[in-house]
Design an enzyme around this catalytic site. Structure first.
Site, PDB file in Angstrom:
ATOM      1  N   CYS A   1       0.114  -2.647 -16.699  1.00  0.00           N
ATOM      2  CA  CYS A   1      -0.104  -1.757 -15.717  1.00  0.00           C
ATOM      3  C   CYS A   1       0.962  -1.444 -14.781  1.00  0.00           C
ATOM      4  O   CYS A   1       1.988  -1.056 -15.231  1.00  0.00           O
ATOM      5  CB  CYS A   1      -1.196  -2.735 -14.558  1.00  0.00           C
TER       6      CYS A   1
ATOM      7  N   CYS B   1       0.863  -1.236   0.136  1.00  0.00           N
ATOM      8  CA  CYS B   1      -0.212  -0.053  -0.042  1.00  0.00           C
ATOM      9  C   CYS B   1       0.963   1.133  -0.103  1.00  0.00           C
ATOM     10  O   CYS B   1       0.489   2.312  -0.701  1.00  0.00           O
ATOM     11  CB  CYS B   1      -1.027   0.088   1.146  1.00  0.00           C
TER      12      CYS B   1
END
Length: 397
Positions: free
Chosen positions: A356, A201
């Site tokens: 991506c 994260c």
């Protein structure tokens, strides 16, 4: 299907607890007995972060009798955007201490057992023993695999969730579910070591409000299992796209199928983070033919991707617009992952290389595209690899 409740109810609740939980006890199909089951229940929550925090809040407020919270970290200021159990004054303190304070404020009858320790394969079984349900809110796959292995060994249901960027998954794993239900394990969704390369994260970010949504969902699944109310997510993966306010459900079946020799034959692992591709043959289909073994999705280096593009392949960038605004590979087609998964036939080209940021979302898109008959490969390492590679530097020069 609804399962039998996991926990026998307490004989009675205190007068104060009857008042505090009154809105639960008037729920149709829930009532006083379910509330007394919660009071007798023991839930272990691994991780006091973005998912563990709202789960602890919800479980304590619900009146769960015992909560074991396992986490070795200290609170940091950057946690406060999503880890709602902690406060500014907690920075520098043990995360598990926040649970003790929060539970006392919400539910004086809830006992919190704080365990400030690193959960490992060596100690996981001992740390989780005695829990009726385990909730995994950890943020590394090494720990997730250790938690899952211990739950499989103990026969305890594992309520599992993951959040990254604007996306989330939630499900229930259970190695010994009630009769009539098929066991489903973490390895059926993420084969061993498949998630080790997932970005953190800290690298790609996470929407704080989505953590609250998913943490509450995990608490709800635990409550359903404890009380026997409703249909748990066993055999189903809930996939949430917060940007599009869309929730999808994907079936999840065991990866193991019986072999001719009476043992178990495992199908080839599906790539990590591919909820749309995790449905597999049921373990009960003993008379079925050997499953078709899908070819692994090619992983191309930046140089190989550039050569394929020059040979006619289309680079398909599945990142979000705010990401592609920071730069794309020249000549790329831009189509966010959610759109690809919803309508893979929008990609009207026979051969694509999916891109991506680090490769995870590209893997999901490639599975969907291949299912639609499109030859898809993946730029291994995504834009991060492209930006580091000399081939990418040459193109940008």
């Amino acid at each position: 299907m609804a399962f039998p409740p996991l926990v026998e109810p307490l004989a009675e609740l205190s007068d104060s607890e009857l008042t505090r939980t009154a809105r639960h006890r008037v729920l149709a199909g829930f009532g006083d007995v379910a509330q007394r089951r919660l009071a007798a229940a023991h839930v272990a929550v691994v991780g006091a972060g973005g998912l563990g925090s709202p789960a602890v809040l919800a479980l304590a407020a619900a009146g769960v009798g015992t909560l074991t919270l396992i986490d070795d970290d200290l609170v940091e200021a950057s946690n406060l955007q999503r880890q709602v159990m902690h406060r500014v004054g907690d920075v520098g303190a043990a995360k598990v201490d926040s649970a003790v304070r929060i539970a006392a404020d919400l539910s004086p009858t809830t006992l919190v057992r704080p365990v400030q320790a690193v959960l490992t394969p060596a100690n996981a079984r001992d740390l989780l023993a005695g829990a009726h349900v385990v909730i995994d809110g950890t943020d590394t796959f090494e720990t997730r695999e250790a938690v899952a292995a211990a739950c499989e060994d103990l026969g305890v249901p594992l309520v599992w969730g993951v959040v990254q960027e604007f996306h989330a998954q939630a499900t229930v794993f259970w190695s010994t579910p009630p009769a009539g239900a098929v066991p489903v394990r973490l390895a059926d969704l993420y084969p061993p070591d498949a998630g080790r390369e997932a970005p953190t994260c800290a690298q790609v970010g996470v929407l704080g409000a989505l953590c609250l949504q998913v943490g509450a969902l995990l608490a709800t699944e635990a409550i359903k299992l404890i009380t026997g109310v409703g249909d748990p997510l066993l055999g189903r993966v809930l996939v949430i796209d917060a940007l599009r306010a869309r929730t999808d459900e994907v079936p999840l079946r065991p990866a193991d199928v019986p072999s001719h020799g009476g043992g178990v034959a495992r199908e080839p692992a599906v790539p990590e983070d591919v909820p749309a591709g995790v449905s597999r043959a049921s373990a009960g289909l003993q008379a079925a033919p050997e499953p078709t073994r899908p070819a692994p999705i090619p992983q191309l280096t930046p140089a190989e991707a550039l050569a394929a593009q020059r040979a006619g392949a289309v680079l398909l960038d599945v990142r979000e617009p705010f990401e592609t605004a920071r730069g794309v590979i020249p000549g790329s087609m831009l189509l966010p992952l959610g759109d690809v998964l919803a309508e893979p036939h929008r990609v009207e080209t026979p051969r694509v290389i999916v891109v991506c940021q680090v490769g995870m979302r590209a893997q999901r898109a490639a599975v969907a595209l291949r299912a639609a008959g499109i030859e898809a490969s993946v730029l291994a390492g995504g834009m991060d690899a492209w930006n580091r590679d000399a081939a990418g530097a040459a193109v940008r020069a």
